[in-house]
Scaffold this motif. Sequence first.
Motif, PDB file in Angstrom:
ATOM      1  N   ILE A  15       5.323   9.340 -12.664  1.00  0.00           N
ATOM      2  CA  ILE A  15       5.156  10.209 -11.464  1.00  0.00           C
ATOM      3  C   ILE A  15       3.738   9.674 -10.847  1.00  0.00           C
ATOM      4  O   ILE A  15       2.852   9.366 -11.632  1.00  0.00           O
ATOM      5  CB  ILE A  15       5.072  11.741 -11.856  1.00  0.00           C
ATOM      6  N   SER A  16       3.564   9.626  -9.414  1.00  0.00           N
ATOM      7  CA  SER A  16       2.567   9.144  -9.001  1.00  0.00           C
ATOM      8  C   SER A  16       2.304   9.604  -7.399  1.00  0.00           C
ATOM      9  O   SER A  16       3.417   9.913  -6.823  1.00  0.00           O
ATOM     10  CB  SER A  16       2.277   7.883  -9.017  1.00  0.00           C
ATOM     11  N   HIS A  17       1.375   9.559  -6.623  1.00  0.00           N
ATOM     12  CA  HIS A  17       1.277   9.515  -5.263  1.00  0.00           C
ATOM     13  C   HIS A  17       1.587   8.082  -4.829  1.00  0.00           C
ATOM     14  O   HIS A  17       1.679   7.212  -5.437  1.00  0.00           O
ATOM     15  CB  HIS A  17      -0.417   9.601  -4.964  1.00  0.00           C
ATOM     16  N   ILE A  18       2.380   8.271  -3.638  1.00  0.00           N
ATOM     17  CA  ILE A  18       2.641   7.037  -3.098  1.00  0.00           C
ATOM     18  C   ILE A  18       1.768   6.070  -3.031  1.00  0.00           C
ATOM     19  O   ILE A  18       0.423   6.342  -2.788  1.00  0.00           O
ATOM     20  CB  ILE A  18       3.510   7.320  -1.785  1.00  0.00           C
ATOM     21  N   ASP A  19       1.770   4.682  -3.241  1.00  0.00           N
ATOM     22  CA  ASP A  19       0.965   3.638  -3.206  1.00  0.00           C
ATOM     23  C   ASP A  19      -0.130   3.404  -4.296  1.00  0.00           C
ATOM     24  O   ASP A  19      -1.061   2.611  -4.504  1.00  0.00           O
ATOM     25  CB  ASP A  19      -0.113   3.883  -1.795  1.00  0.00           C
ATOM     26  N   ALA A  20       0.031   4.379  -5.433  1.00  0.00           N
ATOM     27  CA  ALA A  20      -0.899   4.367  -6.405  1.00  0.00           C
ATOM     28  C   ALA A  20      -0.474   3.139  -7.582  1.00  0.00           C
ATOM     29  O   ALA A  20      -1.091   2.796  -8.145  1.00  0.00           O
ATOM     30  CB  ALA A  20      -0.737   5.651  -7.304  1.00  0.00           C
ATOM     31  N   GLU A  41       7.633  -9.447  -4.940  1.00  0.00           N
ATOM     32  CA  GLU A  41       6.393  -8.897  -4.314  1.00  0.00           C
ATOM     33  C   GLU A  41       6.897  -7.536  -3.800  1.00  0.00           C
ATOM     34  O   GLU A  41       7.848  -7.486  -2.987  1.00  0.00           O
ATOM     35  CB  GLU A  41       6.249  -9.953  -3.072  1.00  0.00           C
ATOM     36  N   VAL A  42       6.202  -6.498  -4.105  1.00  0.00           N
ATOM     37  CA  VAL A  42       6.788  -5.181  -4.041  1.00  0.00           C
ATOM     38  C   VAL A  42       6.909  -4.965  -2.286  1.00  0.00           C
ATOM     39  O   VAL A  42       7.807  -4.534  -1.774  1.00  0.00           O
ATOM     40  CB  VAL A  42       5.731  -3.857  -4.544  1.00  0.00           C
ATOM     41  N   HIS A  43       5.587  -5.438  -1.814  1.00  0.00           N
ATOM     42  CA  HIS A  43       5.701  -5.072  -0.140  1.00  0.00           C
ATOM     43  C   HIS A  43       6.616  -5.922   0.495  1.00  0.00           C
ATOM     44  O   HIS A  43       6.895  -5.582   1.548  1.00  0.00           O
ATOM     45  CB  HIS A  43       4.392  -5.510   0.142  1.00  0.00           C
ATOM     46  N   ASN A 134      -4.775   2.967 -12.483  1.00  0.00           N
ATOM     47  CA  ASN A 134      -4.479   1.926 -12.032  1.00  0.00           C
ATOM     48  C   ASN A 134      -5.362   1.410 -10.793  1.00  0.00           C
ATOM     49  O   ASN A 134      -6.440   1.844 -10.601  1.00  0.00           O
ATOM     50  CB  ASN A 134      -3.175   1.839 -11.535  1.00  0.00           C
ATOM     51  N   LYS A 135      -5.360  -0.034 -10.517  1.00  0.00           N
ATOM     52  CA  LYS A 135      -6.195  -0.614  -9.611  1.00  0.00           C
ATOM     53  C   LYS A 135      -7.542  -0.714  -9.849  1.00  0.00           C
ATOM     54  O   LYS A 135      -8.502  -0.479  -9.273  1.00  0.00           O
ATOM     55  CB  LYS A 135      -6.012   0.181  -8.144  1.00  0.00           C
ATOM     56  N   MET A 136      -7.841  -0.916 -11.351  1.00  0.00           N
ATOM     57  CA  MET A 136      -9.118  -1.056 -11.791  1.00  0.00           C
ATOM     58  C   MET A 136      -9.856  -2.365 -11.389  1.00  0.00           C
ATOM     59  O   MET A 136     -11.111  -2.541 -11.495  1.00  0.00           O
ATOM     60  CB  MET A 136      -9.258  -1.049 -13.462  1.00  0.00           C
ATOM     61  N   ASP A 137      -9.097  -3.337 -10.682  1.00  0.00           N
ATOM     62  CA  ASP A 137      -9.497  -4.542 -10.177  1.00  0.00           C
ATOM     63  C   ASP A 137     -10.282  -4.267  -8.704  1.00  0.00           C
ATOM     64  O   ASP A 137     -10.976  -5.353  -8.461  1.00  0.00           O
ATOM     65  CB  ASP A 137      -8.657  -5.683 -10.180  1.00  0.00           C
ATOM     66  N   ARG A 138      -9.690  -2.964  -8.201  1.00  0.00           N
ATOM     67  CA  ARG A 138     -10.364  -3.014  -6.834  1.00  0.00           C
ATOM     68  C   ARG A 138     -11.697  -2.752  -6.627  1.00  0.00           C
ATOM     69  O   ARG A 138     -12.297  -1.840  -7.332  1.00  0.00           O
ATOM     70  CB  ARG A 138      -9.373  -1.899  -6.196  1.00  0.00           C
ATOM     71  N   GLY A 258      -6.061   0.000 -16.133  1.00  0.00           N
ATOM     72  CA  GLY A 258      -5.236  -1.171 -15.902  1.00  0.00           C
ATOM     73  C   GLY A 258      -5.115  -1.565 -14.357  1.00  0.00           C
ATOM     74  O   GLY A 258      -5.711  -0.857 -13.589  1.00  0.00           O
ATOM     75  N   SER A 259      -4.584  -2.965 -14.329  1.00  0.00           N
ATOM     76  CA  SER A 259      -4.326  -3.068 -12.933  1.00  0.00           C
ATOM     77  C   SER A 259      -3.113  -3.865 -12.983  1.00  0.00           C
ATOM     78  O   SER A 259      -2.825  -5.168 -13.496  1.00  0.00           O
ATOM     79  CB  SER A 259      -5.456  -4.323 -12.488  1.00  0.00           C
ATOM     80  N   ALA A 260      -2.043  -3.221 -12.591  1.00  0.00           N
ATOM     81  CA  ALA A 260      -0.619  -3.628 -12.467  1.00  0.00           C
ATOM     82  C   ALA A 260      -0.533  -4.918 -11.701  1.00  0.00           C
ATOM     83  O   ALA A 260       0.092  -5.903 -12.078  1.00  0.00           O
ATOM     84  CB  ALA A 260       0.465  -2.432 -11.864  1.00  0.00           C
ATOM     85  N   LEU A 261      -1.100  -5.029 -10.786  1.00  0.00           N
ATOM     86  CA  LEU A 261      -1.012  -6.023  -9.748  1.00  0.00           C
ATOM     87  C   LEU A 261      -1.517  -7.352 -10.364  1.00  0.00           C
ATOM     88  O   LEU A 261      -0.813  -8.353 -10.363  1.00  0.00           O
ATOM     89  CB  LEU A 261      -1.703  -5.894  -8.303  1.00  0.00           C
ATOM     90  N   ARG A 262      -2.714  -7.365 -11.067  1.00  0.00           N
ATOM     91  CA  ARG A 262      -2.980  -8.636 -11.825  1.00  0.00           C
ATOM     92  C   ARG A 262      -2.640  -8.542 -13.224  1.00  0.00           C
ATOM     93  O   ARG A 262      -3.232  -9.294 -13.996  1.00  0.00           O
ATOM     94  CB  ARG A 262      -4.553  -8.573 -11.882  1.00  0.00           C
TER      95      ARG A 262
HETATM   96  P1  GDP Z   1       4.009   3.036  -5.118  1.00  0.00           P
HETATM   97  O1  GDP Z   1       4.107   3.497  -3.705  1.00  0.00           O
HETATM   98  O2  GDP Z   1       3.296   3.631  -6.029  1.00  0.00           O
HETATM   99  O3  GDP Z   1       5.115   2.355  -5.686  1.00  0.00           O
HETATM  100  O4  GDP Z   1       2.815   1.650  -5.075  1.00  0.00           O
HETATM  101  P2  GDP Z   1       3.263   0.081  -5.076  1.00  0.00           P
HETATM  102  O5  GDP Z   1       3.446  -0.344  -6.477  1.00  0.00           O
HETATM  103  O6  GDP Z   1       4.239  -0.228  -4.018  1.00  0.00           O
HETATM  104  O7  GDP Z   1       1.679  -0.488  -4.617  1.00  0.00           O
HETATM  105  C1  GDP Z   1       1.229   0.032  -3.553  1.00  0.00           C
HETATM  106  C2  GDP Z   1       0.238  -1.268  -3.002  1.00  0.00           C
HETATM  107  O8  GDP Z   1      -0.725  -1.414  -3.948  1.00  0.00           O
HETATM  108  C3  GDP Z   1       0.978  -2.665  -2.999  1.00  0.00           C
HETATM  109  O9  GDP Z   1       0.528  -3.222  -1.958  1.00  0.00           O
HETATM  110  C4  GDP Z   1       0.631  -3.313  -4.227  1.00  0.00           C
HETATM  111  O10 GDP Z   1       0.340  -4.648  -4.446  1.00  0.00           O
HETATM  112  C5  GDP Z   1      -0.874  -2.650  -4.350  1.00  0.00           C
HETATM  113  N1  GDP Z   1      -1.041  -2.467  -6.093  1.00  0.00           N
HETATM  114  C6  GDP Z   1      -0.342  -2.071  -7.042  1.00  0.00           C
HETATM  115  N2  GDP Z   1      -1.053  -2.116  -8.105  1.00  0.00           N
HETATM  116  C7  GDP Z   1      -2.301  -2.684  -8.046  1.00  0.00           C
HETATM  117  C8  GDP Z   1      -3.466  -3.048  -8.494  1.00  0.00           C
HETATM  118  O11 GDP Z   1      -3.598  -2.695  -9.925  1.00  0.00           O
HETATM  119  N3  GDP Z   1      -4.588  -3.561  -8.090  1.00  0.00           N
HETATM  120  C9  GDP Z   1      -4.561  -3.842  -6.687  1.00  0.00           C
HETATM  121  N4  GDP Z   1      -5.676  -4.242  -6.222  1.00  0.00           N
HETATM  122  N5  GDP Z   1      -3.406  -3.315  -5.852  1.00  0.00           N
HETATM  123  C10 GDP Z   1      -2.329  -3.099  -6.608  1.00  0.00           C
END
Ligand code: GDP
Length: 409
Positions: A15-20, A41-43, A134-138, A258-262
Amino acid sequence: MTLPVLDRIRNFGIISHIDAGKTTVSERFLFYTGEIHKMGEVHEGSATMDWMDQEQERGITITATATVCHWKDWWFNLIDTPGHIDFTIEVERSLRALDGALAIFSAVEGVQSQSESVWRQAGRYNVPRICLINKMDRTGADFRAVLEQMRSQLMARPVLMQWPVGEEGNFRGIVDLLRGTALLFGDKPEQPPEEAPVPEELAAEVAEARERLVEVAADYDEEILTAFLEGEPVTTERLVAAIRRGTLAGEIFPVFLGSALRNRGMQPLLDAIGLFLPSPLDRPTATAHPLDRPDESLDITCDPEGPACALAFKVISDEGRKLTYLRLYAGSIEPGTTLLNSRTGEQEKIARLFRMHAHKRERLDRACAGDIVAATGLKNALTGDTLCAVEQPVRLSGLSIPEPVVSIA
Ligand code: GDP
């Protein structure tokens, strides 16, 4: 065909906010558990769980399906809960099928209004939760602020389980506060994190954070309390058991970083799902009402030998055929099993049973209590229907109003 061992099953949703980062995390889970071999690539709309055209256009997930994956000796049924505000009724439906949840917050955006509403919904269904920041790298990542927001906005009691090694773009590892060792992430996603001593410059903060963790664990274990007061060491297993107890009671919420992206922190997070989220046996028994005595309640225990009782939590049209996702609360079912639909009063026969993987469906010859499977042949079942053994006609209580079939053909 292997049947899951009941206490190793984790039926959970994200469960999360969109974009998390829910889609990215789901995809990483499927990658690390060997369900997919390449990360999309999710996007670009190629994420494996986002398979509806409509979803791919919008880049959001609006259906609730379940995908199986295995991690160590756990059996995970990942239930895809929708994240968009318009679909909270869908969230409620999928919350009925799962036993626990992973809540994801962005380290930059923190707790947003929509995360609040989904969090409260999960609370209403007494769903135990663990959390990922998440997104600890940002740039601007601030896990302390998120912990504070959890306290002030969600009225929750977070328990920090990890301490970051490196910040923002240099986020390169975590200290496991339970074990008191660091895990440094490799550059390649498939590399397992490497154990290392806690970096000296973090020693003081880590010691303080670990003390807070032990203090929380002491609330759930007298021996830990005594050891804590006397300054004695406590075993990791004992701490895990105590934190698990508090989590299952819905009183505390273990928080991971964590950082899912990385690809950072995803393997320890999979461990955490197995360690801290409930199995179907850990959940309160489901309640049902006998059809001929609707004022009476009946406990439906998670017993594979008992009369079958299942919830149809999602009905979709898949390749022109109706596919009904079932959460089995009791009994076992097979292709050919006749079930009573307690809403229509009619009997329906299961044609085929499937376990849904990310890219394939596996035919099953049996499914047991505690599991989540998909069935064909249930022609009149709608989302929210109870399907039960003919000899014990019941209706599961508190179910949402059925809705028409959603077509994805
Ligand atoms: P959802 O809407 O919750 O499903 O989120 P997404 O998984 O589609 O992620 C939203 C955006 O954040 C995408 O552009 C991902 O590439 C980016 N993103 C997801 N996880 C991370 C992360 O750990 N670090 C960074 N910098 N970007 C992330």
